[in-house]
Scaffold this motif. Structure first.
Motif, mmCIF file in Angstrom:
data_model
loop_
_atom_site.group_PDB
_atom_site.id
_atom_site.type_symbol
_atom_site.label_atom_id
_atom_site.label_comp_id
_atom_site.label_asym_id
_atom_site.label_seq_id
_atom_site.Cartn_x
_atom_site.Cartn_y
_atom_site.Cartn_z
ATOM 1 N N ILE A 14 -40.325 -31.708 53.017
ATOM 2 C CA ILE A 14 -38.912 -31.790 52.816
ATOM 3 C C ILE A 14 -38.387 -31.045 51.308
ATOM 4 O O ILE A 14 -39.035 -31.451 50.399
ATOM 5 C CB ILE A 14 -38.209 -33.047 52.791
ATOM 6 C CG1 ILE A 14 -38.472 -33.922 54.023
ATOM 7 C CG2 ILE A 14 -36.674 -33.002 52.445
ATOM 8 C CD1 ILE A 14 -38.151 -35.397 53.928
ATOM 9 N N LYS A 15 -37.445 -30.119 51.417
ATOM 10 C CA LYS A 15 -37.283 -29.194 50.069
ATOM 11 C C LYS A 15 -35.984 -30.055 49.611
ATOM 12 O O LYS A 15 -35.122 -30.270 50.177
ATOM 13 C CB LYS A 15 -36.733 -27.808 50.445
ATOM 14 C CG LYS A 15 -37.884 -26.974 51.429
ATOM 15 C CD LYS A 15 -37.219 -25.751 51.680
ATOM 16 C CE LYS A 15 -38.156 -25.185 52.715
ATOM 17 N NZ LYS A 15 -37.559 -24.008 53.206
ATOM 18 N N VAL A 16 -36.162 -30.392 48.155
ATOM 19 C CA VAL A 16 -35.415 -31.073 47.531
ATOM 20 C C VAL A 16 -35.136 -30.305 46.167
ATOM 21 O O VAL A 16 -36.019 -29.854 45.759
ATOM 22 C CB VAL A 16 -35.818 -32.491 47.052
ATOM 23 C CG1 VAL A 16 -34.749 -33.337 46.447
ATOM 24 C CG2 VAL A 16 -36.174 -33.226 48.469
ATOM 25 N N LEU A 17 -33.945 -30.173 45.790
ATOM 26 C CA LEU A 17 -33.351 -29.463 44.513
ATOM 27 C C LEU A 17 -32.879 -30.670 43.719
ATOM 28 O O LEU A 17 -31.890 -31.340 44.325
ATOM 29 C CB LEU A 17 -32.340 -28.606 44.927
ATOM 30 C CG LEU A 17 -31.940 -27.967 43.664
ATOM 31 C CD1 LEU A 17 -32.888 -27.088 42.722
ATOM 32 C CD2 LEU A 17 -30.604 -26.902 43.986
ATOM 33 N N GLU B 268 -26.367 -20.754 37.130
ATOM 34 C CA GLU B 268 -26.847 -19.511 37.738
ATOM 35 C C GLU B 268 -28.305 -20.032 38.218
ATOM 36 O O GLU B 268 -28.587 -19.360 39.330
ATOM 37 C CB GLU B 268 -27.351 -18.817 36.246
ATOM 38 C CG GLU B 268 -26.129 -17.967 35.919
ATOM 39 C CD GLU B 268 -25.363 -18.901 34.843
ATOM 40 O OE1 GLU B 268 -25.907 -19.852 34.446
ATOM 41 O OE2 GLU B 268 -24.041 -18.817 34.708
ATOM 42 N N GLU B 269 -28.944 -21.212 37.768
ATOM 43 C CA GLU B 269 -30.372 -21.666 38.364
ATOM 44 C C GLU B 269 -29.977 -22.383 39.745
ATOM 45 O O GLU B 269 -30.764 -22.267 40.590
ATOM 46 C CB GLU B 269 -30.905 -22.571 37.327
ATOM 47 C CG GLU B 269 -31.607 -21.987 36.192
ATOM 48 C CD GLU B 269 -32.348 -23.002 35.394
ATOM 49 O OE1 GLU B 269 -32.206 -24.220 35.529
ATOM 50 O OE2 GLU B 269 -32.474 -22.606 34.155
ATOM 51 N N VAL B 270 -28.933 -22.938 39.617
ATOM 52 C CA VAL B 270 -28.485 -23.586 41.185
ATOM 53 C C VAL B 270 -28.363 -22.514 41.998
ATOM 54 O O VAL B 270 -29.043 -22.547 43.354
ATOM 55 C CB VAL B 270 -27.023 -24.461 40.789
ATOM 56 C CG1 VAL B 270 -26.661 -24.843 42.378
ATOM 57 C CG2 VAL B 270 -27.482 -25.594 40.113
ATOM 58 N N LEU B 271 -27.528 -21.718 41.848
ATOM 59 C CA LEU B 271 -27.215 -20.556 42.634
ATOM 60 C C LEU B 271 -28.662 -19.942 43.206
ATOM 61 O O LEU B 271 -28.800 -19.363 44.382
ATOM 62 C CB LEU B 271 -26.413 -19.600 42.397
ATOM 63 C CG LEU B 271 -24.804 -19.890 42.001
ATOM 64 C CD1 LEU B 271 -23.927 -18.819 41.298
ATOM 65 C CD2 LEU B 271 -24.327 -19.982 43.370
ATOM 66 N N THR C 186 -30.578 -19.975 47.222
ATOM 67 C CA THR C 186 -31.016 -18.697 47.959
ATOM 68 C C THR C 186 -32.545 -18.681 48.148
ATOM 69 O O THR C 186 -33.118 -18.493 49.047
ATOM 70 C CB THR C 186 -30.349 -17.635 47.658
ATOM 71 O OG1 THR C 186 -30.937 -17.198 46.255
ATOM 72 C CG2 THR C 186 -28.965 -17.675 47.634
ATOM 73 N N SER C 187 -33.304 -19.025 46.967
ATOM 74 C CA SER C 187 -34.611 -19.025 46.794
ATOM 75 C C SER C 187 -35.495 -20.061 47.631
ATOM 76 O O SER C 187 -36.504 -20.061 48.185
ATOM 77 C CB SER C 187 -35.101 -18.344 45.538
ATOM 78 O OG SER C 187 -34.867 -19.731 44.826
#
Length: 125
Positions: free
Chosen positions: A4-7, A37-40, A44-45
């Motif tokens: 699971i990808k978590v930010l 900027e890091e969130v954006l 995407t990445s």
């Protein structure tokens, strides 16, 4: 099974780093972002399925970040970590599309269960 990808997004950098490391050790693909900027870039990445967003006091910046995430990709689920004095902001976050709120300081097991629940909901769409 795919991780699971978590930010993780939080203005307390040390907490964010520790939480990211702990989630990775529990088998999640966790990354972190400390500013817009890091969130954006991470949206995407890393393409997270779940975002854990710290919300302290009357933190309008975190609510702005929530709106930005939901605008960029409405399918991303957001869990708010509500700090002291942020109950009203937490309710506003729920109205703006957050999946749930968890009181901060957190119990890691509770957060892990919530992330798994959110990911399951997202997969069943």
């Amino acid at each position: 099974m795919q991780k699971i990808k978590v930010l993780i997004i939080d203005n307390e950098l040390e907490f964010m780093s520790i939480l990211t490391d702990r989630l990775c050790s529990w088998g999640f693909a966790a990354t972190s972002a400390a500013n817009r900027e890091e969130v954006l870039e991470a949206l995407t990445s890393a393409r997270p399925e779940v975002v854990v967003l710290g919300l302290r006091g009357r933190d309008s910046q975190a609510l702005d970040t929530l709106r930005m995430i939901k605008t960029a990709d409405p399918s991303i689920e957001v869990i708010l970590l509500i700090g002291k004095g942020a109950a009203i902001a937490g309710m506003q976050g729920m109205e703006q599309g957050a999946f749930d709120c968890i009181a901060h300081p957190i119990e890691l097991a509770v957060l892990i269960d919530k992330i798994k629940q959110v990911a399951e909901v997202a997969l069943n769409r």
